[in-house]
Design an enzyme around this catalytic site. Structure first.
Site, PDB file in Angstrom:
ATOM      1  N   GLU A  10      96.137  27.413  36.379  1.00 35.02           N
ATOM      2  CA  GLU A  10      97.453  27.946  36.006  1.00 35.02           C
ATOM      3  C   GLU A  10      98.113  27.170  34.877  1.00 35.02           C
ATOM      4  OE1 GLU A  10      98.306  24.671  38.890  1.00 35.02           O
ATOM      5  OE2 GLU A  10      96.740  26.188  38.611  1.00 35.02           O
TER       6      GLU A  10
ATOM      7  N   CYS B 287      93.774  22.503  43.716  1.00 35.95           N
ATOM      8  CA  CYS B 287      94.100  21.083  43.873  1.00 35.95           C
ATOM      9  C   CYS B 287      94.590  20.808  45.299  1.00 35.95           C
ATOM     10  CB  CYS B 287      95.099  20.648  42.799  1.00 35.95           C
ATOM     11  SG  CYS B 287      95.152  18.854  42.553  1.00 35.95           S
TER      12      CYS B 287
ATOM     13  N   HIS C 239      93.473  22.864  37.853  1.00 32.77           N
ATOM     14  CA  HIS C 239      94.675  23.703  37.748  1.00 32.77           C
ATOM     15  C   HIS C 239      94.498  24.800  36.697  1.00 32.77           C
ATOM     16  CE1 HIS C 239      97.507  21.157  40.128  1.00 32.77           C
ATOM     17  NE2 HIS C 239      96.693  20.189  39.743  1.00 32.77           N
TER      18      HIS C 239
END
Length: 205
Positions: free
Chosen positions: A177, A82, A175
């Protein structure tokens, strides 16, 4: 080989804690990077999501721009997610601060709208195999153009490029994560392992 790998996470702003947890689950040791000295001995670096203008300002304030560029130019893998992808990009016309300028792509910030217009989608990523990767987009950028040496890893249904790799540089507009799927983190750890093996050279016969 992951026992000997240390991956850095730029920990100035953004969701670096989530990356740390995912990388540790993927088998790597992790070091948070806030100063140039923290880059010593790393096998790779993650630049997390957050706010690109803030990350750029803090990298300048802590004299991290040139040391991170040097790390990348030495061949160590660097992954931007991002806002981190924005920081890697060579061309960001709507950002009035410097980026690292390492990745031969053009990126438009907040291309999908404001935070309330964030979305999730199951994204085919051939490099990761099946099933599709559940991607979380939050105020996401769009990779508008790619250079000749850049491989496109993933596109949305409409054709928008959202993940790329250029040799040892990796960028995702979303994202990874923020999901329980570790495949992108394992993919990056694999990039770092390959680089470490190449630097070590052939073992004893």
């Amino acid at each position: 080989m992951t026992d000997h790998l240390t991956i850095g996470i730029l920990a100035l702003q953004g969701d670096f804690a989530e990356h740390r947890q995912a990388l540790e689950r993927a088998g790597a040791a992790v070091r948070e990077v806030r100063l140039p000295a923290d880059l010593e001995g790393l096998h790779g670096l993650v630049i997390p999501g957050g706010e690109s203008t803030t990350i750029s300002r803090l990298m300048l304030a802590y004299d991290l721009m040139d040391p991170v560029r040097a790390l990348a130019r030495s061949g160590r893998p660097v992954w931007g997610t991002c806002a981190g992808a924005i920081m890697l990009a060579a061309r960001v016309p709507d950002l009035d601060r410097p980026t690292l300028g390492l990745l031969d792509v053009g990126i438009r910030r907040n291309a999908f709208g404001r935070q309330v217009e964030s979305f999730e989608v199951d994204l085919p990523v051939p490099a990761l195999g099946e099933p599709p990767f559940h991607a979380v987009f939050i105020r996401a950028p769009l990779i508008q153009d790619v250079g000749p040496d850049v491989d496109v890893l993933a596109r949305l249904d409409g054709g928008a490029v959202v993940a790329v790799r250029q040799e040892h540089l990796l960028a995702t507009a979303f994202h990874p994560e923020l999901t329980d799927d570790l495949r992108f983190h394992r993919y990056f750890v694999g990039m770092a392992e390959a680089r470490a093996r190449a630097e070590a050279g052939p073992g004893p016969k």
